[in-house]
Design a protein around this motif. Structure first.
Motif, mmCIF file in Angstrom:
data_model
loop_
_atom_site.group_PDB
_atom_site.id
_atom_site.type_symbol
_atom_site.label_atom_id
_atom_site.label_comp_id
_atom_site.label_asym_id
_atom_site.label_seq_id
_atom_site.Cartn_x
_atom_site.Cartn_y
_atom_site.Cartn_z
ATOM 1 N N THR A 74 37.392 20.141 44.898
ATOM 2 C CA THR A 74 37.946 21.016 45.713
ATOM 3 C C THR A 74 37.371 22.505 45.899
ATOM 4 N N GLY A 75 36.299 22.653 45.126
ATOM 5 C CA GLY A 75 35.655 23.869 45.260
ATOM 6 C C GLY A 75 35.278 24.253 46.664
ATOM 7 N N ARG A 76 35.125 25.713 46.963
ATOM 8 C CA ARG A 76 34.716 25.964 48.252
ATOM 9 C C ARG A 76 33.935 27.215 48.014
ATOM 10 N N VAL A 77 32.986 27.011 49.031
ATOM 11 C CA VAL A 77 32.032 28.702 49.302
ATOM 12 C C VAL A 77 32.765 29.607 50.135
ATOM 13 N N VAL A 78 32.927 30.593 49.852
ATOM 14 C CA VAL A 78 33.541 31.616 50.623
ATOM 15 C C VAL A 78 32.521 32.830 50.629
ATOM 16 N N PRO A 79 31.985 33.106 51.970
ATOM 17 C CA PRO A 79 31.119 34.243 52.110
ATOM 18 C C PRO A 79 32.018 35.447 52.092
ATOM 19 N N LEU A 80 31.388 36.568 51.619
ATOM 20 C CA LEU A 80 31.760 37.981 51.524
ATOM 21 C C LEU A 80 30.768 38.948 52.135
ATOM 22 N N GLU A 81 31.286 39.678 53.186
ATOM 23 C CA GLU A 81 30.558 40.765 53.845
ATOM 24 C C GLU A 81 30.185 41.770 53.182
ATOM 25 N N ASN A 82 31.386 42.370 52.521
ATOM 26 C CA ASN A 82 31.366 43.392 51.876
ATOM 27 C C ASN A 82 31.870 43.224 50.315
ATOM 28 N N ALA A 83 31.144 42.816 49.449
ATOM 29 C CA ALA A 83 31.184 42.313 48.081
ATOM 30 C C ALA A 83 31.339 43.268 47.123
ATOM 31 N N GLU A 84 32.384 43.285 46.312
ATOM 32 C CA GLU A 84 32.366 44.333 45.215
ATOM 33 C C GLU A 84 32.760 43.412 43.758
ATOM 34 N N ALA A 92 46.456 39.069 43.836
ATOM 35 C CA ALA A 92 44.903 38.572 44.295
ATOM 36 C C ALA A 92 44.595 37.216 43.670
ATOM 37 N N ASN A 93 43.881 36.221 44.520
ATOM 38 C CA ASN A 93 43.180 35.117 43.982
ATOM 39 C C ASN A 93 42.098 35.342 43.336
ATOM 40 N N ARG A 94 41.912 34.794 42.016
ATOM 41 C CA ARG A 94 40.733 35.019 41.338
ATOM 42 C C ARG A 94 39.691 33.893 41.562
ATOM 43 N N PRO A 95 38.483 34.128 42.295
ATOM 44 C CA PRO A 95 37.340 33.298 42.228
ATOM 45 C C PRO A 95 37.135 32.609 40.726
ATOM 46 N N THR A 96 36.665 31.413 40.765
ATOM 47 C CA THR A 96 35.864 30.991 39.880
ATOM 48 C C THR A 96 34.479 31.747 39.281
ATOM 49 N N VAL A 97 33.790 31.966 40.396
ATOM 50 C CA VAL A 97 32.697 32.675 40.318
ATOM 51 C C VAL A 97 32.392 33.436 41.571
ATOM 52 N N ARG A 98 31.633 34.751 41.172
ATOM 53 C CA ARG A 98 31.419 35.552 42.355
ATOM 54 C C ARG A 98 30.076 35.933 42.030
ATOM 55 N N LEU A 99 29.336 35.676 43.188
ATOM 56 C CA LEU A 99 27.783 36.131 42.992
ATOM 57 C C LEU A 99 27.585 37.370 44.167
ATOM 58 N N LEU A 100 27.130 38.531 43.669
ATOM 59 C CA LEU A 100 27.048 39.576 44.355
ATOM 60 C C LEU A 100 25.380 39.766 44.442
ATOM 61 N N MET A 101 25.255 40.184 45.881
ATOM 62 C CA MET A 101 23.729 40.319 46.474
ATOM 63 C C MET A 101 23.739 42.012 46.289
ATOM 64 N N ALA A 102 22.467 42.312 46.163
ATOM 65 C CA ALA A 102 21.972 43.733 46.210
ATOM 66 C C ALA A 102 22.188 44.379 47.650
ATOM 67 N N ASP A 103 22.122 43.748 48.635
ATOM 68 C CA ASP A 103 22.801 44.124 49.970
ATOM 69 C C ASP A 103 24.183 44.701 50.232
ATOM 70 N N GLY A 104 24.938 44.189 49.438
ATOM 71 C CA GLY A 104 26.303 44.495 49.385
ATOM 72 C C GLY A 104 27.137 43.164 49.927
ATOM 73 N N SER A 105 26.425 42.022 50.189
ATOM 74 C CA SER A 105 27.054 40.834 50.332
ATOM 75 C C SER A 105 27.375 40.098 49.267
ATOM 76 N N GLY A 106 28.021 38.945 49.372
ATOM 77 C CA GLY A 106 28.434 38.124 48.115
ATOM 78 C C GLY A 106 28.916 36.683 48.594
ATOM 79 N N VAL A 107 29.104 35.955 47.496
ATOM 80 C CA VAL A 107 29.753 34.537 47.739
ATOM 81 C C VAL A 107 30.839 34.405 46.636
#
Length: 127
Positions: A74-84, A92-107
Motif C-alpha cells: 500500500t505504499g505511495r509516492v507523494v511529490p512535494l513541491e515545497n518540502a521541509e 499530521a500524517n507521518r510519512p514513512t520516508v521523506r526525501l528532500l532535494m536541494a531545490d526545495g522539492s521532495g518526495v
C-alpha cells in the motif's frame, strides 16, 4: 481507500529527481531502515543519477550509493513541491520516508495503515 499506484505512475512521479542533489533523507518508520552502514546522512549532497521502478520497488542511484525502497502493498509516492524536514504536528500524517532535494522539492513515501511496511536499504556503489 486510495488506489494502488502502478509502476508507471510511480516512475512518472520520480523522474524529476534525476540530476537533483539530495538535501536529506528522513526515515521516520522505526522499523523501515534495513541497513545502518552507510547511514541516510551519507546521501546528503549526492546527485541522483538514475531512477527505476520494478513492481513495487523503487531504486534510486546516486553518485556513490544505491537506495532501494520496497513499497510493499500500500505504499505511495507523494511529490512535494515545497518540502521541509518533517516535524511532528498535531493531526499530521507521518510519512514513512521523506526525501528532500536541494531545490526545495521532495518526495514522501507513505502508507495509510499504522503498521509501516515500506523498507529502505542503502548500499555503497561498487567502484
Amino acid at each position: 481507500m486510495a488506489t494502488i499506484q502502478t509502476p508507471e505512475e510511480i516512475m512518472t512521479l520520480l523522474e524529476r529527481l534525476t540530476g537533483q542533489q539530495i538535501a536529506a533523507v528522513q526515515v521516520l518508520g522505526i522499523n523501515s531502515l534495513k541497513t545502518f552502514s552507510p547511514p541516510p546522512e551519507a546521501l546528503v549532497g549526492e546527485e541522483v543519477t538514475v531512477v527505476g521502478v520494478l513492481d513495487r520497488t523503487v531504486r534510486i542511484d546516486t553518485t556513490s550509493h544505491v537506495i532501494s525502497f520496497d513499497l510493499q502493498r500500500t505504499g505511495r509516492v507523494v511529490p512535494l513541491e515545497n518540502a521541509e524536514a518533517y516535524t511532528p504536528a498535531a493531526g499530521a500524517n507521518r510519512p514513512t520516508v521523506r526525501l528532500l532535494m536541494a531545490d526545495g522539492s521532495g518526495v514522501d513515501l507513505s502508507e495509510p495503515a499504522r503498521t509501516k511496511r515500506i523498507t529502505v536499504t542503502i548500499t555503497s556503489r561498487s567502484a
